[in-house]
Scaffold this active site. Sequence first.
Site, PDB file in Angstrom:
ATOM      1  N   ASP A 138       0.816  -1.216   0.000  1.00  0.00           N
ATOM      2  CA  ASP A 138       0.000   0.000   0.000  1.00  0.00           C
ATOM      3  C   ASP A 138       0.859   1.281   0.000  1.00  0.00           C
ATOM      4  O   ASP A 138       1.566   1.550   0.968  1.00  0.00           O
ATOM      5  CB  ASP A 138      -0.933  -0.005   1.236  1.00  0.00           C
ATOM      6  CG  ASP A 138      -2.217   0.766   1.001  1.00  0.00           C
ATOM      7  OD1 ASP A 138      -2.436   1.224  -0.114  1.00  0.00           O
ATOM      8  OD2 ASP A 138      -3.002   0.892   1.964  1.00  0.00           O
ATOM      9  N   LYS A 146      -8.054  -1.862   3.531  1.00  0.00           N
ATOM     10  CA  LYS A 146      -7.483  -0.515   3.679  1.00  0.00           C
ATOM     11  C   LYS A 146      -7.412  -0.124   5.148  1.00  0.00           C
ATOM     12  O   LYS A 146      -6.434   0.451   5.615  1.00  0.00           O
ATOM     13  CB  LYS A 146      -8.357   0.456   2.886  1.00  0.00           C
ATOM     14  CG  LYS A 146      -7.757   1.773   2.520  1.00  0.00           C
ATOM     15  CD  LYS A 146      -6.478   1.669   1.755  1.00  0.00           C
ATOM     16  CE  LYS A 146      -6.414   2.481   0.516  1.00  0.00           C
ATOM     17  NZ  LYS A 146      -5.207   2.309  -0.276  1.00  0.00           N
ATOM     18  N   LYS A 201      -9.060  14.067  -2.857  1.00  0.00           N
ATOM     19  CA  LYS A 201      -9.436  13.416  -1.593  1.00  0.00           C
ATOM     20  C   LYS A 201      -9.368  14.406  -0.430  1.00  0.00           C
ATOM     21  O   LYS A 201      -8.456  15.215  -0.335  1.00  0.00           O
ATOM     22  CB  LYS A 201      -8.495  12.248  -1.334  1.00  0.00           C
ATOM     23  CG  LYS A 201      -8.866  11.452  -0.099  1.00  0.00           C
ATOM     24  CD  LYS A 201      -8.299  10.076  -0.132  1.00  0.00           C
ATOM     25  CE  LYS A 201      -7.048   9.993   0.697  1.00  0.00           C
ATOM     26  NZ  LYS A 201      -6.494   8.643   0.669  1.00  0.00           N
ATOM     27  N   LYS A 228       2.606   2.080   3.222  1.00  0.00           N
ATOM     28  CA  LYS A 228       1.770   2.326   4.406  1.00  0.00           C
ATOM     29  C   LYS A 228       1.929   1.224   5.446  1.00  0.00           C
ATOM     30  O   LYS A 228       1.972   1.479   6.639  1.00  0.00           O
ATOM     31  CB  LYS A 228       0.309   2.361   3.958  1.00  0.00           C
ATOM     32  CG  LYS A 228      -0.407   3.592   4.453  1.00  0.00           C
ATOM     33  CD  LYS A 228      -1.895   3.534   4.268  1.00  0.00           C
ATOM     34  CE  LYS A 228      -2.441   3.494   2.881  1.00  0.00           C
ATOM     35  NZ  LYS A 228      -2.607   4.738   2.175  1.00  0.00           N
TER      36      LYS A 228
HETATM   37  P1  NAD Z   1      -8.270   3.253  -9.929  1.00  0.00           P
HETATM   38  O1  NAD Z   1      -9.518   2.554  -9.517  1.00  0.00           O
HETATM   39  O2  NAD Z   1      -8.383   4.523 -10.664  1.00  0.00           O
HETATM   40  O3  NAD Z   1      -7.366   2.289 -10.799  1.00  0.00           O
HETATM   41  C1  NAD Z   1      -7.332   0.914 -10.640  1.00  0.00           C
HETATM   42  C2  NAD Z   1      -7.380   0.270 -12.012  1.00  0.00           C
HETATM   43  O4  NAD Z   1      -7.237  -1.130 -11.826  1.00  0.00           O
HETATM   44  C3  NAD Z   1      -8.689   0.478 -12.732  1.00  0.00           C
HETATM   45  O5  NAD Z   1      -8.458   1.011 -14.029  1.00  0.00           O
HETATM   46  C4  NAD Z   1      -9.304  -0.913 -12.833  1.00  0.00           C
HETATM   47  O6  NAD Z   1     -10.021  -1.108 -14.023  1.00  0.00           O
HETATM   48  C5  NAD Z   1      -8.064  -1.774 -12.762  1.00  0.00           C
HETATM   49  N1  NAD Z   1      -8.224  -3.152 -12.298  1.00  0.00           N
HETATM   50  C6  NAD Z   1      -9.005  -3.667 -11.321  1.00  0.00           C
HETATM   51  N2  NAD Z   1      -8.794  -4.986 -11.186  1.00  0.00           N
HETATM   52  C7  NAD Z   1      -7.838  -5.320 -12.083  1.00  0.00           C
HETATM   53  C8  NAD Z   1      -7.187  -6.515 -12.411  1.00  0.00           C
HETATM   54  N3  NAD Z   1      -7.494  -7.656 -11.812  1.00  0.00           N
HETATM   55  N4  NAD Z   1      -6.240  -6.486 -13.368  1.00  0.00           N
HETATM   56  C9  NAD Z   1      -5.917  -5.335 -14.013  1.00  0.00           C
HETATM   57  N5  NAD Z   1      -6.509  -4.168 -13.745  1.00  0.00           N
HETATM   58  C10 NAD Z   1      -7.454  -4.164 -12.786  1.00  0.00           C
HETATM   59  O7  NAD Z   1      -7.438   3.435  -8.577  1.00  0.00           O
HETATM   60  P2  NAD Z   1      -6.150   4.353  -8.309  1.00  0.00           P
HETATM   61  O8  NAD Z   1      -6.608   5.613  -7.697  1.00  0.00           O
HETATM   62  O9  NAD Z   1      -5.305   4.385  -9.507  1.00  0.00           O
HETATM   63  O10 NAD Z   1      -5.463   3.498  -7.159  1.00  0.00           O
HETATM   64  C11 NAD Z   1      -4.911   2.238  -7.482  1.00  0.00           C
HETATM   65  C12 NAD Z   1      -4.618   1.442  -6.231  1.00  0.00           C
HETATM   66  O11 NAD Z   1      -3.618   2.115  -5.487  1.00  0.00           O
HETATM   67  C13 NAD Z   1      -5.808   1.239  -5.317  1.00  0.00           C
HETATM   68  O12 NAD Z   1      -5.810  -0.079  -4.825  1.00  0.00           O
HETATM   69  C14 NAD Z   1      -5.533   2.183  -4.194  1.00  0.00           C
HETATM   70  O13 NAD Z   1      -6.093   1.769  -2.970  1.00  0.00           O
HETATM   71  C15 NAD Z   1      -4.029   2.137  -4.143  1.00  0.00           C
HETATM   72  N6  NAD Z   1      -3.493   3.309  -3.471  1.00  0.00           N
HETATM   73  C16 NAD Z   1      -3.645   4.552  -4.027  1.00  0.00           C
HETATM   74  C17 NAD Z   1      -3.120   5.656  -3.375  1.00  0.00           C
HETATM   75  C18 NAD Z   1      -3.213   7.045  -3.947  1.00  0.00           C
HETATM   76  O14 NAD Z   1      -2.827   7.984  -3.317  1.00  0.00           O
HETATM   77  N7  NAD Z   1      -3.699   7.205  -5.158  1.00  0.00           N
HETATM   78  C19 NAD Z   1      -2.485   5.501  -2.141  1.00  0.00           C
HETATM   79  C20 NAD Z   1      -2.349   4.222  -1.605  1.00  0.00           C
HETATM   80  C21 NAD Z   1      -2.836   3.137  -2.299  1.00  0.00           C
END
Ligand code: NAD
Length: 516
Positions: free
Chosen positions: A309, A358, A401, A472
């Site tokens: 994370d 999370k 956010k 994280k």
């Molecule tokens: P998002 O939902 O915009 O992007 C995730 C993408 O993954 C989507 O396009 C979805 O279609 C795709 N997806 C889902 N299952 C899949 C699979 N099995 N194979 C391939 N693709 C798949 O989310 P995001 O904002 O880009 O965040 C991505 C991840 O990062 C999340 O799990 C989020 O919790 C984690 N994260 C993000 C942040 C941040 O600050 N943006 C911080 C910590 C963790």
Amino acid sequence: LYVFDQQLIQSMKVQSTTTQQDGRFLISDYDYKSTNIEKNGDKYIAKPQITSFKFKTDTRIPKVGVMLVGWGGNNGTTLTGGILANKFNITWNSKGGTHQPNFYGSLTQSSVIKIGTCNTEEVFVPFKDVLPMVNPCDIVFGGWDISSMNLADAMSRAQVVEYDLQQKLRPYLEKLVPLPSIYYPDFIAANQGDRADNVIPGDNKLEHLNIIRKNIADFKQQNNLDKVILLWTANTERFCVEDPNIHGTAERLLQSIESSHPEISASTIFACAACLEGCSFINGSPQNTIVPGVIELAEKAGVFVAGDDFKTGQTKFKTCLVEYLVGAGIKPKAIISYNHLGNNDGKNLSQESCFKSKERSKKTCVDDILESNKVLYPTEEELNIDHTIVIKYCPETGDSKKAMDEYIAEIFLGGRQTFAVYNVCEDSLLAAPLIMDLLLLCELFERIQFSKDASEYQRFDTVLSWLSYLMKAPKSESGITTINSLSRQRAMLENLVKVCAGLTIDDNLRLEVRYG
Ligand code: NAD
């Protein structure tokens, strides 16, 4: 294929009897000073000691490819577009004027390290200039998504990047289309079903593994790459129900994949495929992808795994603030964290099973900081502070956010000190540079070996806890305590690159300016 960038090395030259360049290797001797503690009744006996280490860094810069799982998401599109904007120096306009691309938020590209003192002035250089590192603009990107949208349309869908920059990036991004991916609907929220139009058919998990392996091998070959790194930035999955019989060893894990066991997640298949293709794997979401069987596979393949994370905004701040309080002898008693967000990540987290993953990674991030101080927390019971995590999906908020945290601490003579912190920012604009750092540092650490007391060189442990500053819920090698303190995590990284470069670690005593 390897490019040895003489320029980079020459931007700072270390002249020391303990550092030498041996062909393509930079070798530095390091006397590690530590203190061994023995317990004698209720007293500690401290025995300072010095151990000799050698660090050997391969200075050749490889051609690196990165495959993102979830490439078409907010993070995937922001990272790819952001790097292209930097690579081609694309400027864009908003009502505020013309903007230049930059790498703000990247530890390696935009932060500096003190290398010493010139007369009485401290001298700092960019982190990326201390050891030869890959230029992020040279990385070749590829990856998978369950949504078939090309990256230009996916970037518009994400609503993160300014409109004018989206338009300027369109010609580059519309050519990039994610590969079909593995989709196990049971592991992510049901509300993601409507974007899943790009999935590998069937439910045979071994076939899925083999397809992903082939995708990696083809990507490497077609782009003439020295190495590939995989990174999960797809949706947060629910935790798999971990069972030693299913996930406990490499052999059992592969058997469970062969029998298409329902508790094998898509992310674990990607992690296995990475290891089997000789690629390191980084988990950017909180779920328990890196099960023991994956670690064994990685160990056998000589690659790294790192997770879990990304530590972007709220948690970074939390680990700083709690460290400050505990370090000042003030006792945090409650942390209440609210988030609301309107992006697809928030939509996915609105399902309880995904939120639970999370919640777990957000909650553990201060544990070791509290545990270290037995004056404030003499009993287990007192360590059990009120730490509440709330996440709400509010579509109107988009990727911007909102995080609201209240910290309640006990001060002198039973008084109370309360902090209320309100943090607003585009989540993916913080995550993208952090993802870049994870990739660049993971690649660098693949080129470092160390040896103790002139014994054989060895690589770092399979579980790359050196990257904890960026995670994280940092995963550590078994038997090693996790460190969550942000300043200690950063010092660890800074000191490591300094040691490898043959620079002296700073103890901040500044005696050279205080004496005489
Ligand atoms: P998002 O939902 O915009 O992007 C995730 C993408 O993954 C989507 O396009 C979805 O279609 C795709 N997806 C889902 N299952 C899949 C699979 N099995 N194979 C391939 N693709 C798949 O989310 P995001 O904002 O880009 O965040 C991505 C991840 O990062 C999340 O799990 C989020 O919790 C984690 N994260 C993000 C942040 C941040 O600050 N943006 C911080 C910590 C963790």
